[in-house]
Design a protein around this motif. Structure first.
Motif, PDB file in Angstrom:
ATOM      1  N   ASP A 183       0.842  -1.211   0.000  1.00  0.00           N
ATOM      2  CA  ASP A 183       0.000   0.000   0.000  1.00  0.00           C
ATOM      3  C   ASP A 183       0.876   1.260   0.000  1.00  0.00           C
ATOM      4  O   ASP A 183       0.582   2.248  -0.687  1.00  0.00           O
ATOM      5  N   ILE A 184       1.944   1.228   0.791  1.00  0.00           N
ATOM      6  CA  ILE A 184       2.866   2.374   0.815  1.00  0.00           C
ATOM      7  C   ILE A 184       3.460   2.576  -0.579  1.00  0.00           C
ATOM      8  O   ILE A 184       3.511   3.708  -1.095  1.00  0.00           O
ATOM      9  N   LEU A 185       3.895   1.486  -1.193  1.00  0.00           N
ATOM     10  CA  LEU A 185       4.524   1.587  -2.513  1.00  0.00           C
ATOM     11  C   LEU A 185       3.521   2.057  -3.567  1.00  0.00           C
ATOM     12  O   LEU A 185       3.848   2.860  -4.446  1.00  0.00           O
ATOM     13  N   ARG A 186       2.298   1.552  -3.463  1.00  0.00           N
ATOM     14  CA  ARG A 186       1.284   1.977  -4.433  1.00  0.00           C
ATOM     15  C   ARG A 186       1.005   3.471  -4.300  1.00  0.00           C
ATOM     16  O   ARG A 186       0.856   4.179  -5.297  1.00  0.00           O
ATOM     17  N   ALA A 187       0.982   3.960  -3.071  1.00  0.00           N
ATOM     18  CA  ALA A 187       0.750   5.393  -2.860  1.00  0.00           C
ATOM     19  C   ALA A 187       1.893   6.217  -3.438  1.00  0.00           C
ATOM     20  O   ALA A 187       1.674   7.310  -3.984  1.00  0.00           O
TER      21      ALA A 187
ATOM     22  N   GLN B 143      12.471   3.778  -7.756  1.00  0.00           N
ATOM     23  CA  GLN B 143      12.676   3.344  -6.373  1.00  0.00           C
ATOM     24  C   GLN B 143      11.542   2.438  -5.910  1.00  0.00           C
ATOM     25  O   GLN B 143      11.763   1.439  -5.216  1.00  0.00           O
ATOM     26  N   VAL B 144      10.329   2.784  -6.294  1.00  0.00           N
ATOM     27  CA  VAL B 144       9.165   1.988  -5.900  1.00  0.00           C
ATOM     28  C   VAL B 144       9.275   0.574  -6.472  1.00  0.00           C
ATOM     29  O   VAL B 144       9.049  -0.425  -5.769  1.00  0.00           O
ATOM     30  N   LEU B 145       9.637   0.471  -7.738  1.00  0.00           N
ATOM     31  CA  LEU B 145       9.752  -0.847  -8.361  1.00  0.00           C
ATOM     32  C   LEU B 145      10.876  -1.669  -7.734  1.00  0.00           C
ATOM     33  O   LEU B 145      10.724  -2.884  -7.525  1.00  0.00           O
ATOM     34  N   GLU B 146      12.005  -1.028  -7.422  1.00  0.00           N
ATOM     35  CA  GLU B 146      13.101  -1.767  -6.782  1.00  0.00           C
ATOM     36  C   GLU B 146      12.660  -2.284  -5.411  1.00  0.00           C
ATOM     37  O   GLU B 146      12.977  -3.414  -5.025  1.00  0.00           O
TER      38      GLU B 146
ATOM     39  N   PHE C 168       9.559  -2.924  -4.504  1.00  0.00           N
ATOM     40  CA  PHE C 168       8.566  -3.971  -4.764  1.00  0.00           C
ATOM     41  C   PHE C 168       9.252  -5.300  -5.063  1.00  0.00           C
ATOM     42  O   PHE C 168       8.866  -6.360  -4.532  1.00  0.00           O
ATOM     43  N   ALA C 169      10.284  -5.272  -5.892  1.00  0.00           N
ATOM     44  CA  ALA C 169      11.024  -6.495  -6.210  1.00  0.00           C
ATOM     45  C   ALA C 169      11.621  -7.105  -4.946  1.00  0.00           C
ATOM     46  O   ALA C 169      11.614  -8.332  -4.757  1.00  0.00           O
ATOM     47  N   SER C 170      12.124  -6.246  -4.066  1.00  0.00           N
ATOM     48  CA  SER C 170      12.708  -6.732  -2.817  1.00  0.00           C
ATOM     49  C   SER C 170      11.658  -7.430  -1.952  1.00  0.00           C
ATOM     50  O   SER C 170      11.904  -8.511  -1.401  1.00  0.00           O
ATOM     51  N   TRP C 171      10.489  -6.864  -1.850  1.00  0.00           N
ATOM     52  CA  TRP C 171       9.428  -7.469  -1.023  1.00  0.00           C
ATOM     53  C   TRP C 171       8.889  -8.753  -1.632  1.00  0.00           C
ATOM     54  O   TRP C 171       8.431  -9.642  -0.897  1.00  0.00           O
ATOM     55  N   LEU C 172       8.946  -8.858  -2.945  1.00  0.00           N
ATOM     56  CA  LEU C 172       8.462 -10.087  -3.582  1.00  0.00           C
ATOM     57  C   LEU C 172       9.344 -11.293  -3.230  1.00  0.00           C
ATOM     58  O   LEU C 172       8.924 -12.444  -3.389  1.00  0.00           O
ATOM     59  N   ARG C 173      10.579 -11.044  -2.754  1.00  0.00           N
ATOM     60  CA  ARG C 173      11.465 -12.159  -2.398  1.00  0.00           C
ATOM     61  C   ARG C 173      11.055 -12.847  -1.105  1.00  0.00           C
ATOM     62  O   ARG C 173      11.536 -13.928  -0.795  1.00  0.00           O
TER      63      ARG C 173
ATOM     64  N   SER D 139      -2.306 -15.037  -7.058  1.00  0.00           N
ATOM     65  CA  SER D 139      -1.897 -14.577  -8.391  1.00  0.00           C
ATOM     66  C   SER D 139      -2.955 -13.710  -9.036  1.00  0.00           C
ATOM     67  O   SER D 139      -2.637 -12.775  -9.789  1.00  0.00           O
ATOM     68  N   SER D 140      -4.226 -14.023  -8.778  1.00  0.00           N
ATOM     69  CA  SER D 140      -5.296 -13.218  -9.373  1.00  0.00           C
ATOM     70  C   SER D 140      -5.226 -11.778  -8.876  1.00  0.00           C
ATOM     71  O   SER D 140      -5.525 -10.835  -9.622  1.00  0.00           O
ATOM     72  N   THR D 141      -4.798 -11.602  -7.616  1.00  0.00           N
ATOM     73  CA  THR D 141      -4.642 -10.251  -7.074  1.00  0.00           C
ATOM     74  C   THR D 141      -3.448  -9.548  -7.699  1.00  0.00           C
ATOM     75  O   THR D 141      -3.524  -8.381  -8.120  1.00  0.00           O
ATOM     76  N   LEU D 142      -2.335 -10.260  -7.795  1.00  0.00           N
ATOM     77  CA  LEU D 142      -1.136  -9.664  -8.380  1.00  0.00           C
ATOM     78  C   LEU D 142      -1.330  -9.328  -9.857  1.00  0.00           C
ATOM     79  O   LEU D 142      -0.778  -8.342 -10.359  1.00  0.00           O
ATOM     80  N   ALA D 143      -2.096 -10.148 -10.548  1.00  0.00           N
ATOM     81  CA  ALA D 143      -2.247  -9.956 -11.993  1.00  0.00           C
ATOM     82  C   ALA D 143      -2.834  -8.586 -12.331  1.00  0.00           C
ATOM     83  O   ALA D 143      -2.557  -8.031 -13.402  1.00  0.00           O
ATOM     84  N   SER D 144      -3.625  -8.039 -11.419  1.00  0.00           N
ATOM     85  CA  SER D 144      -4.228  -6.718 -11.683  1.00  0.00           C
ATOM     86  C   SER D 144      -3.714  -5.651 -10.729  1.00  0.00           C
ATOM     87  O   SER D 144      -4.262  -4.550 -10.681  1.00  0.00           O
ATOM     88  N   HIS D 145      -2.678  -5.963  -9.983  1.00  0.00           N
ATOM     89  CA  HIS D 145      -2.170  -5.005  -8.996  1.00  0.00           C
ATOM     90  C   HIS D 145      -1.470  -3.849  -9.716  1.00  0.00           C
ATOM     91  O   HIS D 145      -0.712  -4.056 -10.674  1.00  0.00           O
ATOM     92  N   PRO D 146      -1.670  -2.630  -9.263  1.00  0.00           N
ATOM     93  CA  PRO D 146      -1.052  -1.474  -9.930  1.00  0.00           C
ATOM     94  C   PRO D 146       0.473  -1.567 -10.006  1.00  0.00           C
ATOM     95  O   PRO D 146       1.073  -1.094 -10.986  1.00  0.00           O
ATOM     96  N   LEU D 147       1.095  -2.132  -8.988  1.00  0.00           N
ATOM     97  CA  LEU D 147       2.555  -2.238  -9.013  1.00  0.00           C
ATOM     98  C   LEU D 147       3.018  -3.179 -10.121  1.00  0.00           C
ATOM     99  O   LEU D 147       4.005  -2.917 -10.822  1.00  0.00           O
ATOM    100  N   VAL D 148       2.281  -4.282 -10.297  1.00  0.00           N
ATOM    101  CA  VAL D 148       2.624  -5.242 -11.360  1.00  0.00           C
ATOM    102  C   VAL D 148       2.378  -4.603 -12.718  1.00  0.00           C
ATOM    103  O   VAL D 148       3.221  -4.703 -13.634  1.00  0.00           O
TER     104      VAL D 148
END
Length: 992
Positions: free
Chosen positions: A183-187, A197-200, A202-207, A214-223
């Motif tokens: 939510d912080i990153l999306r804001a 910076q936001v994408l970097e 996000f990649a870190s948190w995905l680890r 997956s259905s949520t991630l598929a439409s997530h603004p960050l993705v």
């Protein structure tokens, strides 16, 4: 204040003083300062001091980060909140300061969060606290974003001295706050300049091991932002990092596997595949640039000026291939689109980019070939049908792959000018390409792959096949590739191999016309290719007809250069190994070659090391002879080595003593190889008996010379190993010699030779008397040499070979070893040396102790259990204490496996008694180093071994206790101070 000034002065000296000695002294002082308790306050003060220069800021931020990571336990519990507040103020103060300083402070805050549970942190944990800080200080959002990025990374940073339980808890805390973080990153996406910076982050948190559907991630603004940013020069790398993590997540078995993530995969794959045309355009532009003086047509299709951008795109294709391998291996039309994209990557002119696909081709090959991939198809007929279908589907892809990678092994035009590092990289490229060709040969078959490569050899620019040399680079490269797949070409292949051999004959004569460098490199490859197909020469109907000409080629190669001679000698060895029976009738000619090479006659350039290949070659041929002929052949084979040794000995002891070791060992090493490879025990035993006076003379005069003794003992060891009981006439004299010499010169190779003797003769009752005298003599003298841990450190080779010999005695002559009076003091000696830092010596000692503990596991060993117990039980508490100390820091963590096995063996042998010993030892560890719960967990696991044999639980608990007790230097010193593993010494035969 005085200490702060001293730090500044030391930093100034470190970076600016002209005297190296002063700079080194300043560096040492600063390192010592970083370990002190004062470093906390001084570093914090200097970071808050506006007059501190950048060098001071960087040093102090690094110091503070290191202190939080490693030495947080130095601080009282009430210091946490002031430290957190101070770091936070620094983070806001440096939001526009030096990036290096800001990063170090972010890492310090993240490390603090690893140490401090969320409930103690307050504000709902660090992520919620971070959200509140960002709301309160919007101007500092970039600094807080960097902290948000490093948080999940630090969860897996083992430099942070956190206990395993706390580390797992922290990971769970972060995973539970995943939605808050996203939510912080999306804001933050609303601030366009922060997108990278936001994408970097996000990649870190995905680890993290998250469970976002997956259905949520598929439409997530960050993705969606990451996917849309693939077309952006600025955001490409960051978006690739995100998508790469998403690909890995969709393929992770613990997250449900590929099928469960199809909604996300269906979003990712089309977007990645859209990069294929851009990758192809970048490949063309790189190729054009290289062939047009570096000019770039920037007005053509989008040009990725940064090679890293191209690598980023290629990495996505490689990640898809590796992650979706199971789907791709089905060979569907959809999966073949990915395969073709990977072929595009493999065709890229830049090797670093093309090689990203190599792992995929290897794993796909395994999946296509291995039977386990087809078990779901039921019966053998269905399995074979599906396997053949898939191999046919992927056939053209692997054929293309062979053509795409084979040219990469070609020597560059400026080969002679390559630096050492560039040459090293080029050799690695060749090895990697060879592995890919092997993968292709396993899919296509060796013969089909050979045909493709042969066409590279005869096509224009390679060799015309009529002796005319067109391009030595391409010919040499084609031969290298052909050699790489030699193990996968059938010995019955009759179409291409005869032509390859004919070309080798023509090529070498052709190469003789070119410059020396080209001649050497090309001749090497011809020779190595001949040697690689030695099995084909032995089995093929036409193989015999090629042998004379090919051997002539190898002899010619021995005259070109040392490198070519080395290749020719190696190939000669392969041919004799595989075609020995066919060459028995040509022994006179082979001996002529051998003798010329041994004495360096004429233009032969075979080095002493490479001559050992020829020794082995002739030894194998002699093995194929009838016994009488073998003895005569062996005598001729030994002559070039024996004659110079005899000449030196004939000049008297003074000359023999003054001769350099190299002048002796070059001949002794040849005899050692002869004794190793002439597989005729009786003939070798006769030869050793004849040569014993020479060996004895060298033993007597050169016993002080370690290099000569090692060479001579190796020759004797090989003779014993080959001749076995035929050595009976000589073995007594040999053992008497080394027993006497060991008392004077303490050469470890005497112990090594004795180990081989024990292995061969240990179970022979007729040898019991002199073997008993031997081992008691050797061990008693060794014990006198190894009385303290310092002795083990200074003589690790003796310790290593001594306890290897002891383990051999346990296996092959326990009836001599256990009742021996040297057994108890040898155990005492082992106890002293367990913690020696030399890897081989320590492993030998631990293995020896494990062998003692395990002796009752066999029916034959049970009768020695009482003797063992009389020695081990009184020493059990001390042995256990040293083993626990070894687990918790006295030995490097890389030795854990060996120490764990020793603990396991001790526990199985002594069960409840071993548990008591361990409990007493573990209780010595202060609670500040390991909590009661951590110690109890280890003891429970050990108890499970006794009651149920649960070894896995013990391994995990030992590893965790080891990590806890090694988490920083202070804790490790406390633990080792309590367990005192280094305080043992041997005084008058007693451990004190």
């Amino acid at each position: 204040m005085e200490l702060q000034n001293t730090v500044k002065e030391a930093l100034n000296a470190l970076y600016h003083h002209p005297d190296d000695a002063v700079r080194m002294q300043a560096d040492r002082w600063l390192q010592e300062f970083q370990r002190t308790i004062d470093a906390w306050q001084v570093s914090d003060n200097l970071l808050h001091d506006s007059s501190s220069n950048q060098e001071t800021l960087i040093f102090c931020s690094q110091t503070l980060r290191s202190k939080v990571q490693r030495d947080f336990e130095e601080l009282p519990s009430e210091a946490f909140r002031p430290l957190r507040d101070s770091l936070n103020s620094l983070l806001t103060a440096f939001h526009k300061g030096p990036p290096k300083v800001r990063t170090q402070i972010s890492l310090a805050v993240a490390a603090l969060a690893v140490h401090v549970p969320a409930k103690d942190w307050g504000d709902g944990g660090i992520v919620n606290w971070l959200r509140d800080e960002m709301n309160s200080h919007p101007e500092c959002i970039p600094s807080f974003l960097e902290l948000l990025r490093v948080l999940p990374e630090e969860a897996f940073n083992y430099k942070i001295a956190a206990r395993p339980d706390r580390r797992r808890q922290f990971e769970k805390e972060l995973a539970s706050l995943m939605e808050v973080a996203l939510d912080i990153l999306r804001a933050c996406l609303n601030i366009s300049e922060l997108t990278e910076q936001v994408l970097e982050a996000f990649a870190s948190w995905l680890r993290l091991r998250h469970r976002i559907p997956s259905s949520t991630l598929a439409s997530h603004p960050l993705v969606l932002t990451a996917l849309s940013s693939l077309s952006s020069d600025i955001l490409l790398e960051a978006s690739v990092n995100v998508i790469s993590e998403l690909i890995h997540y969709t393929a992770a078995r613990n997250s449900g596997g590929v099928v469960a993530h199809m909604p996300l995969i269906q979003v990712i794959v089309p977007q990645v595949m859209s990069l294929k045309s851009q990758l192809r355009d970048s490949s063309k532009l790189v190729f054009d640039s290289k062939h047009n003086g570096g000019n770039r047509n920037v007005s053509s299709s989008r040009y990725f000026q940064d090679e890293e951008d191209v690598k980023a795109m290629a990495r996505l294709f490689a990640d898809m291939g590796d992650s979706y391998l199971e789907l791709i291996a089905n060979g569907s039309d959809e999966s073949m689109v990915i395969v073709h994209a990977l072929l595009e990557v493999a065709s890229h002119p830049e090797y670093d980019i093309a090689s990203m696909t190599f792992n995929f081709w290897h794993n796909l090959q395994i999946y296509l070939i291995e039977r386990d991939s087809y078990v779901s198809f039921g019966n053998e007929a269905s399995i074979e049908a599906e396997r053949n279908r898939r191999l046919l589907v992927f056939r053209s892809s692997y054929e293309s792959l062979v053509s795409l990678v084979s040219f990469r092994v070609q020597y560059p035009q400026d080969y002679a000018d390559l630096s050492r590092e560039d040459l090293k990289d080029f050799k690695k490229t060749r090895y990697d390409v060879a592995d890919v060709l092997i993968d292709a040969a396993l899919v296509l078959g060796g013969e089909a792959t050979l045909k493709i490569l042969y066409m590279k050899l005869v096509e224009p620019g390679g060799s015309s096949g009529n002796g005319e040399h067109n391009n030595w680079h391409s010919a040499e490269a084609a031969l290298y590739c052909i050699r790489a797949i030699s193990d996968y070409v059938s010995v019955t292949e009759a179409e291409v191999m005869p032509q390859v051999n004919n070309l080798c004959i023509l090529l070498l004569s052709d190469f003789l016309l070119v410059t020396f460098v080209r001649l050497s490199l090309s001749s090497i490859q011809v020779c190595l290719t001949i040697g690689a197909y030695s099995k084909w020469l032995d089995a093929a109907p036409t193989g015999l007809s090629f042998l004379p000409s090919l051997i002539d080629i190898l002899v010619s190669g021995m005259n070109v250069s040392e490198d070519t001679a080395a290749a020719a000698a190696l190939a000669f060895r392969h041919i004799c190994n595989d075609c020995g029976k066919k060459l028995c009738g040509s022994l006179d000619g082979l001996f002529h070659i051998y003798q010329r090479a041994m004495i360096g006659e004429g233009t032969f350039k075979v080095s002493a090391e490479d001559s050992l290949h020829l020794v082995e070659a002739l030894s194998v041929v002699i093995t194929e002879l009838p016994s009488d002929h073998a003895k005569k052949g062996l005598e001729v084979l030994c002559l070039p080595a024996v004659t110079p040794l005899q000449e030196v000995i004939n000049q008297g002891p003074l000359i023999l003593g003054q001769t350099t070791a190299r002048e002796l060992t070059v001949h002794i090493d040849r005899l050692a190889n002869i004794f190793r490879y002439v597989n005729n025990p009786e003939a070798v035993a006769d030869a050793v008996q004849r040569l014993w006076p020479i060996f004895k003379a060298i033993f007597d005069i050169r016993a002080w010379d370690m290099r000569t003794m090692e060479s001579l003992c190796r020759a004797c060891k090989n003779a014993v190993r080959t001749s076995k009981r035929f050595m009976g006439l000589t073995i007594g004299a040999m053992l008497e010699e080394i027993q006497a010499l060991y008392k004077q010169h303490h050469q470890s190779c005497f112990l090594y030779l004795s180990s081989e003797v024990i292995k061969i003769f240990g179970s022979d009752p007729s040898c019991a008397d002199y073997l008993k005298i031997l081992i008691e003599s050797l061990f008693s003298h060794t014990i006198c040499l190894l009385k303290t841990i310092q002795d083990f450190t200074s003589r690790p080779d003796i310790a290593d070979d001594c306890f290897l010999l002891a383990s051999r005695c346990i296996r092959y002559c326990p009836d001599l070893f256990f009742p021996s009076p040297v057994f108890p003091p040898l155990v005492d000696c082992a106890m002293i040396g367990i913690t020696v830092q030399h890897r081989e010596a320590s492993n030998s000692i631990l293995t020896f102790l494990s062998d003692i503990f395990d002796i009752s596991n066999s029916s034959q060993g049970e009768k020695y259990a009482s003797i063992r117990d009389n020695v081990i039980i009184p020493r059990g508490p001390t042995i256990t204490r040293i083993l626990v100390a070894s687990l918790t820091g006295a030995l490097p963590s890389s030795r854990l496996e060996t120490v764990i096995y020793a603990v396991l063996s001790l526990t199985r042998a002594y069960r409840s008694r071993a548990l008591e010993w361990t409990q007493d030892s573990v209780s010595l560890i202060p609670s500040t180093a390991a909590t009661e719960a951590e110690r109890s967990r280890f003891l429970r696991a050990l108890s499970e071994v006794v009651s149920r044999g649960d070894v896995n639980a013990l391994t995990i608990s030992i590893e965790e206790l080891s990590e806890v007790c090694r988490r920083n230097r202070t804790v490790q010193e406390i633990v080792q101070g309590a367990l005192r593993p280094l305080e043992l010494n041997l005084v008058n035969g007693v451990v004190v």
